[in-house]
Design an enzyme around this catalytic site. Structure first.
Site, PDB file in Angstrom:
ATOM      1  N   ASP A 132       0.816  -1.213   0.000  1.00  0.00           N
ATOM      2  CA  ASP A 132       0.000   0.000   0.000  1.00  0.00           C
ATOM      3  C   ASP A 132       0.852   1.267   0.000  1.00  0.00           C
ATOM      4  O   ASP A 132       0.411   2.324  -0.424  1.00  0.00           O
ATOM      5  CB  ASP A 132      -1.006   0.000   1.156  1.00  0.00           C
ATOM      6  CG  ASP A 132      -0.331  -0.090   2.514  1.00  0.00           C
ATOM      7  OD1 ASP A 132       0.853  -0.503   2.578  1.00  0.00           O
ATOM      8  OD2 ASP A 132      -0.975   0.248   3.524  1.00  0.00           O
ATOM      9  N   HIS A 166       1.019   0.009  10.286  1.00  0.00           N
ATOM     10  CA  HIS A 166       1.530  -1.325   9.952  1.00  0.00           C
ATOM     11  C   HIS A 166       2.902  -1.234   9.291  1.00  0.00           C
ATOM     12  O   HIS A 166       3.186  -0.282   8.572  1.00  0.00           O
ATOM     13  CB  HIS A 166       0.537  -2.091   9.067  1.00  0.00           C
ATOM     14  CG  HIS A 166       0.166  -1.383   7.795  1.00  0.00           C
ATOM     15  ND1 HIS A 166      -0.724  -0.334   7.758  1.00  0.00           N
ATOM     16  CD2 HIS A 166       0.577  -1.566   6.528  1.00  0.00           C
ATOM     17  CE1 HIS A 166      -0.853   0.074   6.512  1.00  0.00           C
ATOM     18  NE2 HIS A 166      -0.071  -0.645   5.737  1.00  0.00           N
ATOM     19  N   HIS A 167       3.730  -2.241   9.523  1.00  0.00           N
ATOM     20  CA  HIS A 167       5.122  -2.373   9.062  1.00  0.00           C
ATOM     21  C   HIS A 167       6.114  -1.586   9.932  1.00  0.00           C
ATOM     22  O   HIS A 167       7.316  -1.658   9.694  1.00  0.00           O
ATOM     23  CB  HIS A 167       5.336  -1.950   7.593  1.00  0.00           C
ATOM     24  CG  HIS A 167       4.377  -2.551   6.612  1.00  0.00           C
ATOM     25  ND1 HIS A 167       3.772  -3.775   6.822  1.00  0.00           N
ATOM     26  CD2 HIS A 167       3.930  -2.112   5.402  1.00  0.00           C
ATOM     27  CE1 HIS A 167       2.992  -4.041   5.780  1.00  0.00           C
ATOM     28  NE2 HIS A 167       3.056  -3.053   4.917  1.00  0.00           N
ATOM     29  N   GLU A 220      28.563 -28.419   1.137  1.00  0.00           N
ATOM     30  CA  GLU A 220      28.687 -28.390   2.602  1.00  0.00           C
ATOM     31  C   GLU A 220      29.170 -29.742   3.123  1.00  0.00           C
ATOM     32  O   GLU A 220      29.950 -29.805   4.078  1.00  0.00           O
ATOM     33  CB  GLU A 220      27.350 -28.019   3.249  1.00  0.00           C
ATOM     34  CG  GLU A 220      26.769 -26.683   2.786  1.00  0.00           C
ATOM     35  CD  GLU A 220      27.597 -25.474   3.188  1.00  0.00           C
ATOM     36  OE1 GLU A 220      28.770 -25.610   3.543  1.00  0.00           O
ATOM     37  OE2 GLU A 220      27.057 -24.354   3.116  1.00  0.00           O
ATOM     38  N   ASN A 238      22.005 -33.907  -6.479  1.00  0.00           N
ATOM     39  CA  ASN A 238      22.977 -34.792  -5.825  1.00  0.00           C
ATOM     40  C   ASN A 238      22.575 -35.006  -4.367  1.00  0.00           C
ATOM     41  O   ASN A 238      23.405 -35.207  -3.497  1.00  0.00           O
ATOM     42  CB  ASN A 238      24.406 -34.240  -5.960  1.00  0.00           C
ATOM     43  CG  ASN A 238      24.484 -32.783  -5.563  1.00  0.00           C
ATOM     44  OD1 ASN A 238      23.549 -32.238  -4.954  1.00  0.00           O
ATOM     45  ND2 ASN A 238      25.577 -32.126  -5.891  1.00  0.00           N
ATOM     46  N   ASP A 259      20.080 -28.742  -6.313  1.00  0.00           N
ATOM     47  CA  ASP A 259      18.761 -29.042  -5.753  1.00  0.00           C
ATOM     48  C   ASP A 259      18.537 -28.316  -4.428  1.00  0.00           C
ATOM     49  O   ASP A 259      17.409 -27.972  -4.080  1.00  0.00           O
ATOM     50  CB  ASP A 259      18.566 -30.562  -5.589  1.00  0.00           C
ATOM     51  CG  ASP A 259      19.701 -31.258  -4.830  1.00  0.00           C
ATOM     52  OD1 ASP A 259      20.746 -30.626  -4.575  1.00  0.00           O
ATOM     53  OD2 ASP A 259      19.541 -32.444  -4.493  1.00  0.00           O
ATOM     54  N   GLY A 298      21.100 -33.154  -1.848  1.00  0.00           N
ATOM     55  CA  GLY A 298      21.405 -32.269  -0.720  1.00  0.00           C
ATOM     56  C   GLY A 298      22.566 -31.328  -0.974  1.00  0.00           C
ATOM     57  O   GLY A 298      22.966 -31.104  -2.114  1.00  0.00           O
ATOM     58  N   GLY A 309      28.081 -14.981  -2.577  1.00  0.00           N
ATOM     59  CA  GLY A 309      27.762 -16.408  -2.459  1.00  0.00           C
ATOM     60  C   GLY A 309      26.495 -16.724  -1.695  1.00  0.00           C
ATOM     61  O   GLY A 309      26.481 -17.609  -0.845  1.00  0.00           O
ATOM     62  N   GLU A 356      10.433 -10.000  -2.522  1.00  0.00           N
ATOM     63  CA  GLU A 356      11.375  -8.884  -2.701  1.00  0.00           C
ATOM     64  C   GLU A 356      12.823  -9.343  -2.774  1.00  0.00           C
ATOM     65  O   GLU A 356      13.651  -8.696  -3.423  1.00  0.00           O
ATOM     66  CB  GLU A 356      11.202  -7.858  -1.579  1.00  0.00           C
ATOM     67  CG  GLU A 356       9.895  -7.081  -1.634  1.00  0.00           C
ATOM     68  CD  GLU A 356       8.731  -7.809  -0.958  1.00  0.00           C
ATOM     69  OE1 GLU A 356       8.906  -8.971  -0.528  1.00  0.00           O
ATOM     70  OE2 GLU A 356       7.637  -7.209  -0.846  1.00  0.00           O
TER      71      GLU A 356
HETATM   72  C1  LIG Z   1      21.621 -17.830   1.750  1.00  0.00           C
HETATM   73  C2  LIG Z   1      22.652 -18.866   2.045  1.00  0.00           C
HETATM   74  N1  LIG Z   1      22.409 -19.803   2.988  1.00  0.00           N
HETATM   75  C3  LIG Z   1      23.328 -20.764   3.231  1.00  0.00           C
HETATM   76  C4  LIG Z   1      24.508 -20.803   2.541  1.00  0.00           C
HETATM   77  C5  LIG Z   1      25.522 -21.899   2.796  1.00  0.00           C
HETATM   78  N2  LIG Z   1      25.607 -22.781   1.616  1.00  0.00           N
HETATM   79  C6  LIG Z   1      26.512 -22.585   0.644  1.00  0.00           C
HETATM   80  S1  LIG Z   1      26.415 -23.712  -0.565  1.00  0.00           S
HETATM   81  C7  LIG Z   1      25.148 -24.517   0.191  1.00  0.00           C
HETATM   82  C8  LIG Z   1      24.562 -25.761  -0.391  1.00  0.00           C
HETATM   83  C9  LIG Z   1      24.237 -25.696  -1.836  1.00  0.00           C
HETATM   84  O1  LIG Z   1      23.670 -26.927  -2.183  1.00  0.00           O
HETATM   85  P1  LIG Z   1      23.184 -27.239  -3.636  1.00  0.00           P
HETATM   86  O2  LIG Z   1      22.538 -26.062  -4.215  1.00  0.00           O
HETATM   87  O3  LIG Z   1      22.394 -28.497  -3.616  1.00  0.00           O
HETATM   88  O4  LIG Z   1      24.540 -27.412  -4.436  1.00  0.00           O
HETATM   89  P2  LIG Z   1      25.547 -28.653  -4.518  1.00  0.00           P
HETATM   90  O5  LIG Z   1      26.780 -28.255  -3.786  1.00  0.00           O
HETATM   91  O6  LIG Z   1      24.880 -29.846  -3.928  1.00  0.00           O
HETATM   92  O7  LIG Z   1      25.809 -28.788  -5.975  1.00  0.00           O
HETATM   93  C10 LIG Z   1      24.806 -23.882   1.390  1.00  0.00           C
HETATM   94  C11 LIG Z   1      23.725 -24.333   2.278  1.00  0.00           C
HETATM   95  C12 LIG Z   1      24.731 -19.783   1.597  1.00  0.00           C
HETATM   96  N3  LIG Z   1      25.861 -19.707   0.895  1.00  0.00           N
HETATM   97  N4  LIG Z   1      23.787 -18.863   1.349  1.00  0.00           N
END
Ligand SMILES: Cc1ncc(C[n+]2csc(CCOP(=O)(O)OP(=O)(O)O)c2C)c(N)n1
Ligand SMILES: *[C@@H]1O[C@H](CO)[C@@H](O)[C@H](O)[C@H]1NC(C)=O
Length: 584
Positions: free
Chosen positions: A35, A122-123, A485, A479, A451, A481, A420, A58
């Site tokens: 708004d 609000h906000h 990490e 892959n 993924d 997960g 990143g 956003e």
């Molecule tokens: C906003 C944010 N949250 C958490 C992280 C930490 N982080 C970096 S890479 C990653 C995992 C990415 O996984 P995926 O997209 O499945 O890529 P893969 O390495 O499996 O190819 C995470 C959680 C980050 N960089 N940015």
């Protein structure tokens, strides 16, 4: 409202803003209504050739604006509503700030009267709220800001802030109180915003002289092309310069695709010790002069800070200064410097070093499998790309893998290495596709996303469908997960697992008409090759989703190496700490 092309005497403040934006060659605006900005949006719509995109949230809007700028060269614009929308965008704006991308964030706020009375609207935050509190939360992620609360100076304020956005290549904020939206202001002078950037001509002349003297003397010069050349609008001049120099030339991971990788002088990606064997030797040992163009020395862009080049042999061209062999020459714009250098170089005096050519990658050890591996897939993307394509790499294995792709000329490679923030690339794909369409680009927009990362910002696929964008290929690396990490810590820990999605149902869910038919799944190299040679992948008539299954613990070699370097460093640091705590 009727479309308005131009105005003479008095003008509504928000028309003025709209015209200024359009004057920067911006044609699309990202954001989410609220708004406090709704009436403001009417003005955007009323300016000829300015289109409202309307994003799913956003954060996505900010990422999309970032990529819009990276592709079009004009600032990205995002409009949000005070607090709730503004704060959601903050992470995306921070990314643009740290990666030096031009973004204009326009925030619709409560009225000036409400500010003064500290009304609980609000906000706002808590009792007797400060309506300007959120302005303070963005102070570290912007180059300038203004409040359009004084009609007498509002027009000038807009020009000042937009100038800073361009000059510093950083985000800026424009806060628009709701009661100022329809405020008449004197028509601004028709002259465009002064985009000439400040350069100290004396300083530049001495930096040029110092640079030329070293260039002419060098026996084995090399060039590194990094991201800040492109971010500070210097892509074209950089390309021309490397073409004239014809020295062995490297890109960094962040600078990839700024120069043409098919040129005979291109030697590959330099990323400190995390480089193809032979790369470091050419730059760090054999070369006696390194022209370092637009460096951004973040960890993943330097192999975990393992670049090792003697300071005396570096000429570093930064966005606003030049360092020649350790001597700083201040107040020199990057484009101004490179253009002058190009004009004054005497080609006949340049050394003509032998060109090693593209330094080859050692063969992988795991080639004897039919399944898709990290060592196989990334160079395949290079072969799949064509001139005009935009290739986008998400943080994760894709970002560490795609530097191995050998790109044809005129491919734009987008990735957010320094900030990143996972989730960047899906909205970035939208922003890139919008900019590409505006420019009449025929190339495809190819997104490679993990993924895990996909789950953060997946809704923006809905916006792609809504806009009827066609030329998009979304590759999901499944892959199982957070593989990157797992490589760093806790390979089998549940915190690196994610929920299992049915990626084949994704396009249907987001309303694509033929979604199921455009979604494919591959596990073997043969299947991958078959799919990417389909006509739908050569020139898509609708969005394509390709799910690529890969091993949970398979890593690109660059990631493996960088993790090893960091782990070794951390182990050493722990040993040193122990030695202090428990001296023997
Ligand atoms: C906003 C944010 N949250 C958490 C992280 C930490 N982080 C970096 S890479 C990653 C995992 C990415 O996984 P995926 O997209 O499945 O890529 P893969 O390495 O499996 O190819 C995470 C959680 C980050 N960089 N940015
Ligand atoms: C995934 O979605 C597709 C498309 O809707 C459907 O055909 C398929 O059966 C689903 N798979 C699973 C495992 O539910």
């Amino acid at each position: 409202m009727a479309k308005v092309r131009s105005v003479k005497y008095r003008i509504y403040l928000l028309f003025m803003l709209g015209f200024r934006i359009r004057g920067l060659n911006i044609r699309s605006i990202m954001g989410v209504p609220g708004d406090m900005n709704l009436e403001l949006l009417d003005y955007i719509d009323a300016v000829e050739d300015l289109t409202w995109i309307g994003n799913a949230n956003e954060l996505n809007a900010a990422y999309a604006a970032d990529a819009y700028c990276r592709v079009s060269g004009s600032p990205g614009v995002v409009v949000t509503t005070m607090g709730v929308g503004e704060l959601s965008a903050l992470n995306g704006i921070a990314g643009a700030y740290t990666e030096q991308v031009k973004v204009i964030h326009i925030v619709g706020t409560t009225s000036i009267a409400a500010h003064d009375k500290r009304l609980m609207i609000h906000h706002c935050l808590g009792p007797s709220p400060d309506h300007k509190v959120y302005e303070k939360t963005s102070q570290h992620v912007r180059a300038a800001h203004c409040w359009l609360n004084n009609p007498a100076i509002a027009a000038r304020e807009i020009d000042r802030v937009v100038h800073e956005c361009i000059a510093q290549s950083l985000p800026v904020y424009i806060f628009v109180p709701a009661d100022m939206v329809h405020c008449p202001v004197p028509a601004p002078s028709p002259s465009r915003i002064d985009l000439a950037l400040l350069t100290d001509e004396f300083s530049k002349a001495s930096a040029i002289a110092a640079t030329l003297s070293l260039l002419y003397k060098a026996k084995a010069p090399t060039v590194i092309v990094d991201a800040l050349t492109a971010r500070h609008s210097g892509k074209d001049v950089t390309r021309k310069l490397v073409d004239v120099l014809r020295f062995p030339t490297f890109s960094t991971s962040m600078g990839k695709s700024i120069i043409d990788e098919t040129k005979p002088y291109f030697c590959g990606i330099y990323n400190g010790q995390v480089s193809i064997p032979g790369v470091c030797e050419v730059i760090e040992q054999q070369s006696d002069l390194v022209l370092d163009l637009g460096p951004i020395l973040s960890d993943s862009n330097t192999g975990g800070h393992t670049r090792n080049i003697a300071e005396q042999k570096i000429i570093a061209i930064h966005p606003h200064h030049v360092i020649v062999g350790g001597t700083v020459h201040r107040n020199i714009g990057l484009v101004s410097f490179l253009s002058s250098l190009l004009e004054t170089i005497d080609k006949s005096k340049l050394p003509r070093p032998t060109l090693p050519g593209r330094i080859p990658m050692p063969p992988a050890k795991d080639t004897d499998t039919e399944f898709i591996t990290q060592s196989w897939i990334w160079t395949r993307f290079g072969e799949f790309c064509r001139p005009g394509d935009i290739l986008i790499a998400e943080s994760g294995t894709a970002q560490f893998g795609l530097p191995d792709a050998y790109l044809p000329r005129d491919v734009t490679y987008l990735t957010q290495v320094y900030y990143g923030s996972i989730g960047y690339t899906v909205p970035a794909c939208l922003g890139a596709a919008v900019a590409n369409c505006e420019q009449g680009g025929q190339g495809r927009v190819i997104l490679v996303v993990g993924d895990g990362s996909l789950q953060l910002t997946v809704q923006e696929i809905g916006t792609m469908v809504k806009l009827g964008l066609k030329n998009i290929i979304i590759v999901v690396i499944n892959n199982n997960g957070y593989t990157i990490e797992r490589a760093i810590h806790g390979p089998e820990q549940a915190y690196n697992d994610i929920s299992t999605w049915n990626h084949s149902a994704m396009l249907d869910f987001f309303g694509a008409k033929n979604g199921r038919a455009c979604s494919r799944t591959v596990r073997t190299k043969k299947e991958f090759d078959e799919v990417v040679s389909l006509p739908e992948y050569q020139s898509p008539s609708s969005i394509q989703v390709l799910e690529v299954f890969m091993e949970k613990m398979d890593l690109p070699w660059r990631l493996r190496m960088q993790v090893e370097i960091i782990n070794k460093r951390n182990a050493q640091a722990r040993k040193n700490e122990q030695a202090v705590l428990f001296p023997s």
